[in-house]
Design an enzyme around this catalytic site. Structure first.
Site, PDB file in Angstrom:
ATOM      1  CE  LYS A   1      31.266  51.873  29.493  1.00  0.00           C
ATOM      2  NZ  LYS A   1      31.204  50.712  28.587  1.00  0.00           N
TER       3      LYS A   1
HETATM    4  C1  PLP Z   1      31.823  49.484  28.649  1.00  0.00           C
HETATM    5  C2  PLP Z   1      31.319  48.428  27.758  1.00  0.00           C
HETATM    6  C3  PLP Z   1      31.426  47.070  28.102  1.00  0.00           C
HETATM    7  C4  PLP Z   1      32.122  46.611  29.370  1.00  0.00           C
HETATM    8  O1  PLP Z   1      31.398  46.952  30.519  1.00  0.00           O
HETATM    9  P1  PLP Z   1      32.128  46.971  31.945  1.00  0.00           P
HETATM   10  O2  PLP Z   1      31.117  47.478  32.886  1.00  0.00           O
HETATM   11  O3  PLP Z   1      33.300  47.892  31.791  1.00  0.00           O
HETATM   12  O4  PLP Z   1      32.559  45.582  32.235  1.00  0.00           O
HETATM   13  C5  PLP Z   1      30.885  46.143  27.247  1.00  0.00           C
HETATM   14  N1  PLP Z   1      30.293  46.511  26.093  1.00  0.00           N
HETATM   15  C6  PLP Z   1      30.178  47.796  25.720  1.00  0.00           C
HETATM   16  C7  PLP Z   1      29.536  48.133  24.424  1.00  0.00           C
HETATM   17  C8  PLP Z   1      30.674  48.804  26.544  1.00  0.00           C
HETATM   18  O5  PLP Z   1      30.554  50.072  26.172  1.00  0.00           O
END
Ligand code: PLP
Length: 501
Positions: free
Chosen positions: A112
């Site tokens: 993120k």
């Molecule tokens: C948010 C997240 C995901 C999922 O990603 P999306 O874009 O919501 O599909 C997968 N792995 C981790 C560690 C995340 O923080």
């Protein structure tokens, strides 16, 4: 030529990128999409020599056409620098015949950070461009990683405030600790009794409350979202697929134009949608593997064409993917329905009234580049063990879901196309589960989280990231926990309370 944006549920009004970023969600509840997906027209071979920042500019400038060159460069330079623990920002690691794209070298050691370290810069620039002087209030529901990454990005950014809701019992111990120790006079964090979907629905209800919006405007405050529905989250995520392709060119794994596959551990469908946008722009992505955990609503959707959230919500060892409403799927529906905003609005109305909808055969045809699969919690732990034993590489539980799904796909199909696996979190973010995979049994059960990190370091030889060691002595600064039904009242009190008292 300026690229304008409109809602997935209505093709007007058209707004510039800066307005779409500032608003987050469109006024009708839809998601902003560009009028058309821009083509990447520079030679692919050039990607080989390009730095992360150069790649970011080449890709993002195609979308944010109302930002000047200087404005966009300033955003990119402000985001992708010393906040990351490697100068390349992200890197590819080959292990067992796949390429893991390590997207976890930012401040909160999860992917993120790739978008949320630039979003505050995009948003404050967008506010200036739009002549907005209101305080921008970021309101976000998190399954664990968005919250902390957004808090880190927005903390003490002048003219902004951030409020984060997380499911009290639905995030890892490290994730919770990261959030409740967040510094910054403009930050607020609350746990809710409920799951991520409850938190997200509560946030959507606040955004959808027209009267409250007006009340806030009267008080000089404007709500915006840092959730992955914001186009300012999606666009920065497209960058790293181009960057990964460049590294594969550099390493001689691919020649310009050769196909690559991507495998993405998926929850809200943002990360994998970014890969699909990259493909539409002209990046030679062949197959997109959508990997789910036991909350396999997307795997079922790609398998049957029916999206059905009416099922038990499972708390798994990959909590950031514990989601039954994958918001960003709406943007794919828009594209594969032939940009039919009425149809999309219809599907979303069905979803909110009955919890399900079924797409047409024609729409399914438009989604054939997606292949889906899922991994159980046991399979996830087994994959962490297998990859460490076979290749000496430690991955976190989310990445393991993707790695497992890819390994099975490769075996079943014989598809040997070089494959990039989105590695979405450091193993140190989910230390408990990773340790359980590497040393099964109760031997480590009594250890504290930080002792577990030291133990993982001893086994794997991978140093404990500074983001984890910093938690050791950090005081808890946020301890509010409320019911989902109280979220609106809490936000109202925080933002308007002083004025109304
Ligand atoms: C948010 C997240 C995901 C999922 O990603 P999306 O874009 O919501 O599909 C997968 N792995 C981790 C560690 C995340 O923080």
């Amino acid at each position: 030529m300026e690229l304008l944006y409109h809602s997935t549920r209505n093709s007007s009004p058209l707004v510039p990128a800066s307005a779409a970023i500032l608003q987050g969600l469109a006024p009708d509840g839809g998601l902003y999409v560009p009028q058309h997906i821009p083509a990447y027209t520079r030679p692919l071979s050039e990607l080989a020599g390009m730095s992360y920042r150069e790649t970011a500019f080449a890709v993002m400038s195609l979308y944010l056409t109302d930002f000047t060159r200087e404005e966009l460069m300033a955003c990119i330079d402000g985001a992708y620098g010393a906040r990351f623990d490697i100068p390349q920002i992200t890197r590819l690691k080959e292990a067992d015949g796949a390429w893991f794209l390590e997207l976890f070298h930012g401040e909160t050691i999860a992917f993120k950070d790739m978008a949320l370290s630039i979003l505050p810069h995009l948003m404050t620039t967008a506010a200036k461009k739009q002549g907005v002087s209101d305080e921008i209030v970021i309101l976000t529901a998190t399954s664990g990683d968005t919250g902390k990454a957004a808090l880190a990005g927005f903390a003490d950014v002048p003219g902004t405030r951030i409020i984060v809701f997380y499911p009290k019992n639905g995030v890892s111990a490290i994730q919770e600790r990261q959030m409740v120790t967040q510094k910054g006079a403009n930050t607020f964090v609350a746990g809710i009794h409920g799951n991520f979907d409850d938190a997200q629905s509560g946030v959507k209800a606040i955004f959808g409350d027209e009267a409250m919006r007006e009340e806030l405007a009267g008080a000089g405050k404007r709500l915006s979202s840092a959730n992955s529905i914001n186009i300012g989250r999606l666009v920065p995520q497209i960058v790293y697929y181009f960057y990964a392709y460049g590294r594969l060119l550099e390493d001689g794994v691919l020649k310009a134009g050769d196909p690559m596959n991507v495998t993405v551990p998926t929850g809200n469908f943002g990360n994998i949608l970014a890969a699909w946008y990259a493909k539409q722009m002209g990046l030679p992505v062949k197959t997109l593997l959508c990997a789910s955990n036991e909350n396999r609503v997307l795997a079922d959707f790609f398998g049957t064409g029916c999206y059905d959230r009416n099922r038990p919500f499972v708390l798994t060892n990959s909590p950031s993917m514990d989601i039954l409403i994958s918001s960003n799927l709406e943007r794919l529906l828009y594209a594969v329905s032939g940009e039919d905003t009425k149809a999309v609005a219809g599907f979303m109305a069905e979803l909110s009234s009955t919890g399900r909808y079924a797409v047409t055969e024609e729409m399914r045809g438009g989604m054939k580049d997606f292949v889906s699969g899922c991994a159980t919690q046991e399979e996830t732990l087994g994959e962490i063990r297998r990859l460490f034993t076979d290749a000496g590489y430690v991955i976190d539980t989310h990445t393991a879901v993707a790695s497992f799904v890819y390994a099975r796909y490769r075996k079943e199909t014989g598809d040997e196309t070089p494959t990039v696996i989105a590695s979405t979190a450091s193993p140190y973010k989910f230390t408990g589960s990773v340790l359980e995979a590497l040393e099964p049994g109760d031997g480590n059960a009594a250890l504290s989280d930080l002792e577990k990190a030291d133990r993982l370091c001893a086994i794997s030889g991978v140093p404990v990231p500074a983001a984890v060691t910093a938690l050791k002595d950090a005081p808890v600064l946020h301890d509010t926990v409320v019911d989902a039904a109280q979220m609106k009242a809490l936000v109202r009190g925080l933002l308007l309370g002083a004025d109304r008292a």
